[in-house]
Design a protein around this motif. Structure first.
Motif, PDB file in Angstrom:
ATOM      1  N   PHE A 233       5.229   6.665  -4.803  1.00  0.00           N
ATOM      2  CA  PHE A 233       6.671   6.439  -4.870  1.00  0.00           C
ATOM      3  C   PHE A 233       7.102   6.205  -6.316  1.00  0.00           C
ATOM      4  O   PHE A 233       6.271   5.943  -7.196  1.00  0.00           O
ATOM      5  N   ASP A 258       8.778  -2.997  -2.941  1.00  0.00           N
ATOM      6  CA  ASP A 258       9.773  -2.368  -3.825  1.00  0.00           C
ATOM      7  C   ASP A 258      11.125  -2.129  -3.147  1.00  0.00           C
ATOM      8  O   ASP A 258      11.885  -1.255  -3.557  1.00  0.00           O
ATOM      9  N   LEU A 262      11.505   2.103  -1.194  1.00  0.00           N
ATOM     10  CA  LEU A 262      10.123   2.302  -0.767  1.00  0.00           C
ATOM     11  C   LEU A 262      10.005   2.219   0.751  1.00  0.00           C
ATOM     12  O   LEU A 262       9.181   2.929   1.347  1.00  0.00           O
TER      13      LEU A 262
END
Length: 446
Positions: A233, A258, A262
């Motif tokens: 990511f 995150d 994410l």
């Protein structure tokens, strides 16, 4: 000089009565001559009658027609005329309240009004037309004002353009709806009352996919303990790419690592379903929405109690306030199925909430609509491409599920691994295919 006619002249001043004479007997009543001015006769007018006005025009007296003028005597009084107060022609404009005065039928304040004859019926078509225009204009102004007010309160903080390697778009509109344990906006007293604790930061407390399809709406709950792989990511803050390590974790760990970007990336990677929009609400907003609606009516099939969430419910019909509603959707330790039982309660409550909020009693009542919108929009976080129309579609899709227009289920589970719930890959693929192609969902979950 004697003003009396010859037939009534009395030359003997000593025989007069009533003018200071010595006689006790009053003088005879003086007979005044009846004076009436003769008006010129117009063609077609009968003698002794006022002229007839032309067809379709209001009657008006000819000039000079009305009360006969009075003659003034030498001593300042009036005599020689005839005035009983009777009106012969058009009413006197100097007479307020009279037939022709300001308050009369033909005057500005009279019943007849300035634009129609006395006794004429009001023009209801014109009144209804004007009233309708005013009403529609007011509704348009109110609607536009409400739109811009609500749009200004939406927090568009999630950037889905940072999500990489996305699946293909489907025929349905999909939403990832997240309930976080954010304590933003809660005082210490509120945290104690709502049993939220005082943990810093925020984590996902519930997650579900809502697919709005023409074939029927579908709500799929994603247990927070789902066993998933965290893929590669792009960091939402740093912009740095983090390679995937094949590590398997609980689904809520992606959000903790995150944030929303994410989490969306992880859901798409493990399901193959593209997420079009993201919506997240915290504890405070959830409880405030319920209170703004005046509570939500629920039928709890089996009573339960949980000290951690503050839940203490008996079976049966009841109205839940904000505090009780939050406890209802957060309870997990009171059930043998733990998180799976909790997600079912969350689906049931959200559908009921949407169904009760989308009623004329709320939408058409500004005293309930604006507090409800304000309570929800203050803590609602969405993606940058999500508008009010998308929010409305999401809201009514949830309502449709409770009304029978769709299905709700948990993500199909095939087993456990180290306390994590393993998804049934075959069923998940079939479910995703049906949603992508806008087919009626036939897959069942746990």
């Amino acid at each position: 000089m004697n003003d009396w006619p010859d037939g009534r002249r009395n030359e003997n001043r000593d025989d007069r009565y009533g003018r200071g004479g010595a006689q006790a007997r009053p003088e005879d009543a003086q007979r005044m001559p009846h004076v009436q001015r003769r008006q010129p006769q117009r063609p077609g007018q009968q003698p002794g009658r006022p002229p007839v006005p032309p067809q379709g025009r209001p009657a008006q007296a000819p000039p000079g027609y009305g009360v006969p003028p009075q003659q003034q005597s030498h001593d300042g009084g009036y005599d020689g005329g005839y005035n009983t107060g009777q009106v012969y022609g058009s009413p006197s404009p100097q007479r307020p309240g009279g037939p022709g005065g300001p308050a009369g039928p033909g005057g500005p304040g009279g019943r007849g009004g300035p634009d129609r004859a006395p006794g004429a019926a009001p023009d209801w078509r014109k009144r209804i037309k004007i009233g309708s225009i005013v009403l529609v204009s007011a509704l348009v102004v109110t609607t536009v004002g409400t739109y811009f007010w609500a749009d200004s309160k939406v927090r568009r903080e999630v950037d889905l353009s940072k999500v990489i390697e996305r699946p293909k778009e489907g025929d349905c509109t999909t939403y990832l709806i997240v309930g976080s344990d954010s304590r933003e906006g809660l005082s210490d007293e509120d945290k104690k009352k709502l049993h939220t604790g005082s943990a810093e930061g925020k984590r996902t407390d519930s997650m579900m996919i809502l697919a709005a399809c023409s074939s029927g709406n579908t709500m799929v709950s994603l247990p927070r303990d789902s066993d998933v792989e965290i893929p590669s990511f792009i960091g939402s803050q740093s912009g740095k790419k983090f390679p995937g390590k094949g590590k398997r974790e609980k689904l809520n760990a992606a959000y903790a690592d995150d944030g929303p970007e994410l989490l969306v990336r992880t859901v798409e990677f493990n399901t193959g379903l593209r997420i079009d929009h993201y919506a997240e609400i915290g504890f405070a907003g959830f409880a405030n929405i319920v209170d703004a609606l005046g509570g939500v009516d629920m039928n709890i099939e089996k009573g339960f109690k949980d000290e951690k969430s503050g839940a203490d419910f008996k079976a049966g019909e009841q109205t839940l306030n904000g505090e009780q509603a939050l406890a209802f959707v957060r309870t997990r330790y009171a059930f043998a199925e733990s998180d799976l039982a909790r997600t079912k309660n969350q689906q049931k409550f959200l559908s009921t909430l949407a169904h009760q909020a989308a009623t004329p009693g709320t939408i058409l009542n500004p005293f309930r609509l604006y507090p409800t919108l304000g309570a929800g929009l203050d803590t609602l976080i969405v993606d940058k491409d999500m508008g009010l129309w998308d929010l409305g579609e999401m809201f009514f899709a949830m309502k449709g599920i409770s009304g029978g227009d769709g299905v709700s289920l948990n993500m199909p589970i095939s087993g456990e691994r180290n306390g994590n719930l393993i998804w049934d890959k075959t069923k998940v693929q079939q479910l995703v295919k049906q949603i992508q192609s806008d087919q009626k969902v036939t897959v069942t979950g746990n």
